[in-house]
Design an enzyme around this catalytic site. Structure first.
Site: not given
Ligand SMILES: NC(=O)C1=CN([C@@H]2O[C@H](COP(=O)(O)OP(=O)(O)OC[C@H]3O[C@@H](n4cnc5c(N)ncnc54)[C@H](O)[C@@H]3O)[C@@H](O)[C@H]2O)C=CC1
Ligand SMILES: CC(=O)C(=O)O
Ligand SMILES: [Mg+2]
Length: 596
Positions: A116, A169, A187, A258-259, A281-282, A438
């Site tokens: 993971y 993504r 996953k 997912e993603d 999930d996201d 991540n």
């Molecule tokens: N810890 C967890 O369980 C999870 C973590 N994630 C992580 O969340 C992240 C984002 O996922 P999504 O929302 O689907 O992606 P996305 O690409 O749709 O959203 C990213 C957001 O960050 C903003 N952004 C980009 N550069 C920036 C900056 N310099 N300053 C401030 N904001 C900025 C963008 O404008 C956008 O609104 C990924 O890295 C993913 O791995 C996602 C789901 C679960």
């Molecule tokens: C953990 C997860 O689902 C993500 O980073 O997209």
């Molecule tokens: Mg995800």
């Protein structure tokens, strides 16, 4: 009928093959552990070395060779060692699934970062070169019109869980096209390890509609369609066809999205959630895990959960994850404040959302409709204080002095030294810093930087794992992993075994609340707000119980296998717990019986 667990001997598995065909089938293969009568029965005497090993000896042999690898390559680059670890596990997965899941479950702390995040990200980035044999199914834009028949190419009669991505993504790594298949595989490994979903009944899926990643398109080894992504109605038609096909063959399957890039994540969720047994999930899993962490941050200050309504929360990232978290947290606040329109307006005022153009306000042109509930109305006094449309993260943190700073931006390091130092001025006695993006290289800050610059008193949770931090005077800065892996397996398991028609907000809330209440006050006060990964099977069981109970309350259960909805509704709390546990698959060898 009261549900009671019946202790039975391990049931035999019926196989329709013999000899090397069994040895080459990872589901049935036991390798050197086939005992002599079974070797005779299956026509494999002489096809294995004569000594019969026990399951435990096989486990020990594998772990020894895994640990040897660590010692012999410890001088190499980290990425190369991580990939070697992934390869050795992947090869075991290909050979002997029972042994693979046994070592995964027993060593989940050590192996989760390999199968993971973060290593799975590296695997996806390099997938076309690493590819040896397929795992899961690939539906592509070239398969339109064929999917209903293609699903019958999958060998399993029953599929309980599908995790699907379109690769647009992948973690914070962007568009990885077909290479994103590693995420559904990882996953689903967690579904097996944490929720005890049978590995025979999971299906990782990649829907390849092309990629806009030019580097991949230029790569001669790239294994996906050599075209740009489908858009608009063409794109939706492919996803619609896929959903119709899988639900046609497997009426009871659960599909986890997912993603998917944000522009499709919300649309597809709205399109399918009332008709199919599915969730994103996201958007939804992450929101529940983050909410549990936010409640933990309140408890860590010694305050009652009702104080959550007073927290000032800065969310960095307004994509599927950031907006999913903001929505769920705002709803929770609003409900605590009385669930009126006024309560909702009041709750929204506790949030400051920052994206790549800075602070999101009502003054923004082309405001994204999904982010609009969080666009701030800036007052005159706030402008003087540095807040305006597009204000930088540093300006926002300095002005708001938030209780909680949560990152879902996918941008590594944007919680800079200055931003973290500004968190020292937080009005909270224990500010929470959650760099949830991540994989590790995309985390908004490291654990070490957070404790060093923001102070020893912070509560820290990251999406990918970090080591605890040694502080002065022998104290420990506790690192929590705030990752949706604490929820999605339990959501899937709870939904599956009650046959819920759909996955409701009530079911998701119940899972999040159970996660939030899992840790004792004593642990939370020490800054430990999420369970250790070693207890993921137990927390998953608890989440599944909560999800199942909520499904009953919301009248969406339809029954599972030979248990009717009525029988499920009549179960006591204790019976539900027993029922959930009894439905969690455990890796152990079963006697093989051959029939034609
Ligand atoms: N810890 C967890 O369980 C999870 C973590 N994630 C992580 O969340 C992240 C984002 O996922 P999504 O929302 O689907 O992606 P996305 O690409 O749709 O959203 C990213 C957001 O960050 C903003 N952004 C980009 N550069 C920036 C900056 N310099 N300053 C401030 N904001 C900025 C963008 O404008 C956008 O609104 C990924 O890295 C993913 O791995 C996602 C789901 C679960
Ligand atoms: C953990 C997860 O689902 C993500 O980073 O997209
Ligand atoms: Mg995800």
């Amino acid at each position: 009928m009261a549900y009671r667990r019946t202790h039975t001997r391990i049931r035999p598995s019926i196989v329709h093959k013999r000899c090397t065909d069994v040895l080459h089938d990872p589901w049935y293969n036991k390798g050197t552990a086939f005992h002599l009568t079974e070797r005779d029965r299956l026509g494999m005497r002489g096809l294995l070395p004569p000594r019969v090993m026990t399951f435990q000896q096989q486990i020990d042999r594998f772990m020894n060779s895994y640990r040897d690898l660590q010692h012999t390559t410890s001088d190499g680059p980290d990425d190369s060692l991580a990939l070697r670890k992934w390869r050795i596990l992947n090869r075991l997965h290909d050979r002997n699934e029972t042994l693979y899941y046994k070592v995964l479950i027993d060593n989940i702390m050590e192996f989760a970062p390999i199968i993971y995040t973060p290593t799975v990200g590296l695997v996806c980035e390099n997938y076309s070169g690493l590819f040896r044999r397929p795992r899961g199914m690939y539906f592509s834009a070239a398969d339109c019109g064929e999917m209903v028949s293609m699903v019958y190419n999958w060998p399993a009669e029953q599929v309980d869980l599908i995790v699907v991505t379109d690769g647009s993504r992948i973690l914070g790594l962007g568009d990885l096209g077909v290479q994103g298949i590693g995420i559904p595989v990882g996953k689903l490994d967690l579904y097996v390890a944490a929720a005890g979903i049978s590995p025979q009944r999971v299906l990782p899926v990649m829907i390849d509609v092309g990629t806009n990643n030019q580097e991949l398109l230029d790569n001669p080894l790239y294994l996906g369609l050599q075209q740009n992504r489908l858009e608009g109605e063409d794109y939706i038609a492919v996803i619609d066809e896929f959903m119709e096909a899988v639900f046609l063959r497997w009426q009871h399957v659960i599909v986890q999205f997912e993603d998917f890039q944000t522009k499709w994540a919300f649309k597809l969720l709205q399109r399918y959630r009332d008709h199919y047994r599915m969730f994103n999930d996201d958007v939804q899993g992450t929101a529940g895990v983050a909410l549990a962490g936010l409640f933990g941050a309140v408890r860590a200050k010694g305050l009652p959960i009702s104080d959550f309504v007073k927290q000032k929360i800065v969310i960095v990232g307004a994509g599927s994850a950031g907006i999913g978290v903001s929505n769920m947290a705002k709803k929770a606040m609003s409900s605590m404040l009385g669930d009126t329109d006024e309560a909702s307006v009041q709750a929204a005022k506790q949030f400051w959302v920052v994206d790549k153009w800075g602070l999101v306000t009502k003054a923004r042109e082309d405001l994204d409709p999904d982010a609009s509930p969080f666009a701030r109305e800036i007052e005159e006094s706030e402008v003087e204080d540095g807040l305006q449309e597009g204000a930088s993260l540093l300006e926002v943190v300095k002005s708001v002095k938030p209780d909680i700073l949560l990152g879902l931006s996918g941008v590594g390091g944007i919680f800079s030294k200055e931003v973290l130092e500004a968190m020292r001025e937080s009005t909270s006695k224990r500010p929470a810093i959650f760099p949830m993006s991540n994989p590790t290289k995309n985390a908004e800050c490291t654990a070490e930087a957070a404790f060093q610059h923001a102070g020893d008193h912070i509560i820290f949770a990251s999406g990918s794992p970090f080591q605890n931090v040694d502080l002065e005077d022998g104290k420990v800065g506790h690192v929590n992993q705030g990752n949706n892996m604490y929820l999605f397996p339990g959501i899937g398991l709870g939904t599956l075994i009650c046959g819920a028609r759909i996955i409701t907000d009530g079911m998701l809330n119940a899972g999040a609340k159970r996660l939030a209440s899992y840790m004792s006050d004593e642990s939370v006060e020490q800054g430990i707000i999420y369970p250790p990964i070693s207890s993921i099977r137990d927390i998953t069981k608890e989440v599944a119980v909560a999800v199942l109970k909520a499904a009953i309350e919301e009248h969406v259960v339809e029954g599972y296998q030979d248990l009717s909805a009525k029988e499920l509704r009549q179960m006591s709390e204790e019976e539900i717990e027993t029922y959930v546990e009894a439905n969690m698959w455990v890796p152990e060898y079963s006697p093989l019986v051959h029939t034609i």
